[in-house]
Motif scaffolding. Structure first.
Motif, PDB file in Angstrom:
ATOM      1  N   PHE A  95    -143.793 -31.313 -19.042  1.00 36.29           N
ATOM      2  CA  PHE A  95    -144.650 -32.310 -19.685  1.00 36.29           C
ATOM      3  C   PHE A  95    -145.331 -31.731 -20.934  1.00 36.29           C
ATOM      4  CE2 PHE A  95    -144.972 -34.638 -15.459  1.00 36.29           C
ATOM      5  CZ  PHE A  95    -144.315 -35.776 -15.914  1.00 36.29           C
ATOM      6  N   ALA A  96    -145.790 -30.484 -20.843  1.00 40.21           N
ATOM      7  CA  ALA A  96    -146.458 -29.865 -21.986  1.00 40.21           C
ATOM      8  C   ALA A  96    -145.492 -29.666 -23.146  1.00 40.21           C
ATOM      9  CB  ALA A  96    -147.065 -28.521 -21.571  1.00 40.21           C
ATOM     10  N   GLN A 142    -143.679 -39.135 -22.456  1.00 34.52           N
ATOM     11  CA  GLN A 142    -142.624 -40.135 -22.651  1.00 34.52           C
ATOM     12  C   GLN A 142    -141.230 -39.511 -22.586  1.00 34.52           C
ATOM     13  OE1 GLN A 142    -142.711 -43.369 -22.784  1.00 34.52           O
ATOM     14  NE2 GLN A 142    -144.927 -43.615 -22.723  1.00 34.52           N
ATOM     15  N   VAL A 143    -141.050 -38.367 -23.216  1.00 35.29           N
ATOM     16  CA  VAL A 143    -139.720 -37.747 -23.309  1.00 35.29           C
ATOM     17  C   VAL A 143    -139.338 -37.022 -22.024  1.00 35.29           C
ATOM     18  CG1 VAL A 143    -138.305 -36.058 -24.565  1.00 35.29           C
ATOM     19  CG2 VAL A 143    -139.903 -37.553 -25.807  1.00 35.29           C
ATOM     20  N   ALA A 144    -140.290 -36.395 -21.382  1.00 32.89           N
ATOM     21  CA  ALA A 144    -139.993 -35.645 -20.150  1.00 32.89           C
ATOM     22  C   ALA A 144    -139.435 -36.577 -19.085  1.00 32.89           C
ATOM     23  CB  ALA A 144    -141.267 -34.971 -19.636  1.00 32.89           C
ATOM     24  N   ASP A 145    -138.424 -36.113 -18.368  1.00 29.83           N
ATOM     25  CA  ASP A 145    -137.883 -36.926 -17.279  1.00 29.83           C
ATOM     26  C   ASP A 145    -137.902 -36.143 -15.979  1.00 29.83           C
ATOM     27  OD1 ASP A 145    -135.016 -35.724 -16.751  1.00 29.83           O
ATOM     28  OD2 ASP A 145    -135.197 -35.900 -18.926  1.00 29.83           O
ATOM     29  N   VAL A 146    -137.916 -36.874 -14.894  1.00 28.33           N
ATOM     30  CA  VAL A 146    -138.047 -36.272 -13.565  1.00 28.33           C
ATOM     31  C   VAL A 146    -136.850 -35.382 -13.244  1.00 28.33           C
ATOM     32  CG1 VAL A 146    -138.236 -36.771 -11.101  1.00 28.33           C
ATOM     33  CG2 VAL A 146    -139.521 -38.138 -12.744  1.00 28.33           C
ATOM     34  N   GLN A 147    -135.673 -35.727 -13.728  1.00 30.64           N
ATOM     35  CA  GLN A 147    -134.496 -34.908 -13.459  1.00 30.64           C
ATOM     36  C   GLN A 147    -134.656 -33.507 -14.047  1.00 30.64           C
ATOM     37  OE1 GLN A 147    -131.663 -35.576 -11.598  1.00 30.64           O
ATOM     38  NE2 GLN A 147    -131.340 -33.398 -11.953  1.00 30.64           N
ATOM     39  N   THR A 207    -151.972 -26.353 -20.443  1.00 24.68           N
ATOM     40  CA  THR A 207    -152.943 -27.288 -19.872  1.00 24.68           C
ATOM     41  C   THR A 207    -153.587 -28.127 -20.968  1.00 24.68           C
ATOM     42  OG1 THR A 207    -153.383 -25.683 -18.111  1.00 24.68           O
ATOM     43  CG2 THR A 207    -154.937 -27.493 -18.351  1.00 24.68           C
ATOM     44  N   ILE A 208    -153.843 -27.516 -22.114  1.00 31.44           N
ATOM     45  CA  ILE A 208    -154.421 -28.255 -23.235  1.00 31.44           C
ATOM     46  C   ILE A 208    -153.447 -29.328 -23.717  1.00 31.44           C
ATOM     47  CG2 ILE A 208    -155.368 -28.056 -25.565  1.00 31.44           C
ATOM     48  CD1 ILE A 208    -156.037 -25.133 -24.856  1.00 31.44           C
ATOM     49  N   HIS A 222    -151.575 -35.209 -24.025  1.00 31.11           N
ATOM     50  CA  HIS A 222    -150.636 -36.239 -23.587  1.00 31.11           C
ATOM     51  C   HIS A 222    -151.322 -37.264 -22.682  1.00 31.11           C
ATOM     52  CE1 HIS A 222    -147.443 -34.164 -25.531  1.00 31.11           C
ATOM     53  NE2 HIS A 222    -147.473 -33.128 -24.729  1.00 31.11           N
ATOM     54  N   GLU A 223    -152.265 -36.799 -21.861  1.00 31.09           N
ATOM     55  CA  GLU A 223    -152.997 -37.735 -21.011  1.00 31.09           C
ATOM     56  C   GLU A 223    -153.778 -38.720 -21.867  1.00 31.09           C
ATOM     57  OE1 GLU A 223    -156.404 -37.816 -17.490  1.00 31.09           O
ATOM     58  OE2 GLU A 223    -156.471 -36.313 -19.077  1.00 31.09           O
TER      59      GLU A 223
END
Length: 215
Positions: free
Chosen positions: A29-30, A35-40, A110-111, A116-117
């Motif tokens: 995610f970082a 949006q771009v990150a996927d669970v796979q 973490t930042i 992103h949050e």
């Protein structure tokens, strides 16, 4: 191939497996953004199947938020350990602040999660950083009450002292990572701590406070 499958199927306790998935989620995610990150991709980084990820975290949003919460809980744990390692209030405060800065120097991802949050969920709810800080206010009230008792304080209540400290540290971390090249947040500890003390006390020399409290 059979050996690789065998390794992938090694049984691990649920808590350990969840931690591995969340560690992978933080990195992905970082690096890629929500949006771009996927669970796979996260599953592959964690060495599990996509279904395993969904078994622990039903949605991508839940996975993201739990990953950030885990980072915040790790930070809180480290800060509490720092607090408990000494008894003098001002020394406790400085050590807690030092630990805070050190954590973000070691975990700059973490930042990125904060950013992103805010981009994805900022208009829907209170950011998790501030929600968790409010939830654990009771952890820090005794320390700030002791600091207040130790200093010639201006008219400011304990909760405001806490909020100001948290906001200053949070801002310092952001700014340290925003400049190019980025700088270590911990390098700013001395200036930030002195700045905070100077804003709290009335007609007092911070150098004298440093000497009196062995800071």
């Amino acid at each position: 191939m059979a050996e690789e499958l065998k390794k992938k199927r090694v049984h691990k306790p649920a808590e350990e497996r969840q931690a591995e998935i969340l560690d992978a989620a933080v990195k992905v995610f970082a690096n890629k953004g929500y949006q771009v990150a996927d669970v796979q991709t996260i599953a592959e980084h964690a060495g599990v199947g996509k279904g395993t990820v969904y078994r622990y975290f039903p949605t991508k949003e839940d996975l993201f938020k739990q990953a950030l919460i885990r980072q915040l809980d790790i930070l809180r744990c480290k800060m509490l350990q720092a607090h408990d390692s000494c008894a003098e209030p001002l020394q406790q405060l400085k050590l807690v602040m030092s630990t805070y800065f050190q954590f973000f120097d070691e975990h700059p991802e973490t930042i990125e999660l904060f950013v992103h949050e805010r981009a994805e969920f900022g208009h829907e709810e209170t950011p998790l950083y501030f929600a968790r800080m409010h939830e654990h206010t009771g952890d820090w009230i005794p320390m700030f009450e002791a600091v207040r008792a130790a200093l010639p304080m201006r008219d400011i209540d304990v909760e405001e002292m806490m909020c100001l400290c948290g906001e200053i540290m949070h801002g310092a971390v952001y700014l340290s990572k925003a400049v190019v090249p980025s700088r270590a947040s911990h390098d700013r500890l001395e200036n930030v701590f002195r700045f905070y003390l100077q804003g709290l006390v009335t007609n007092a020399d911070v150098d004298e406070i440093y000497q009196l409290h062995n800071l």
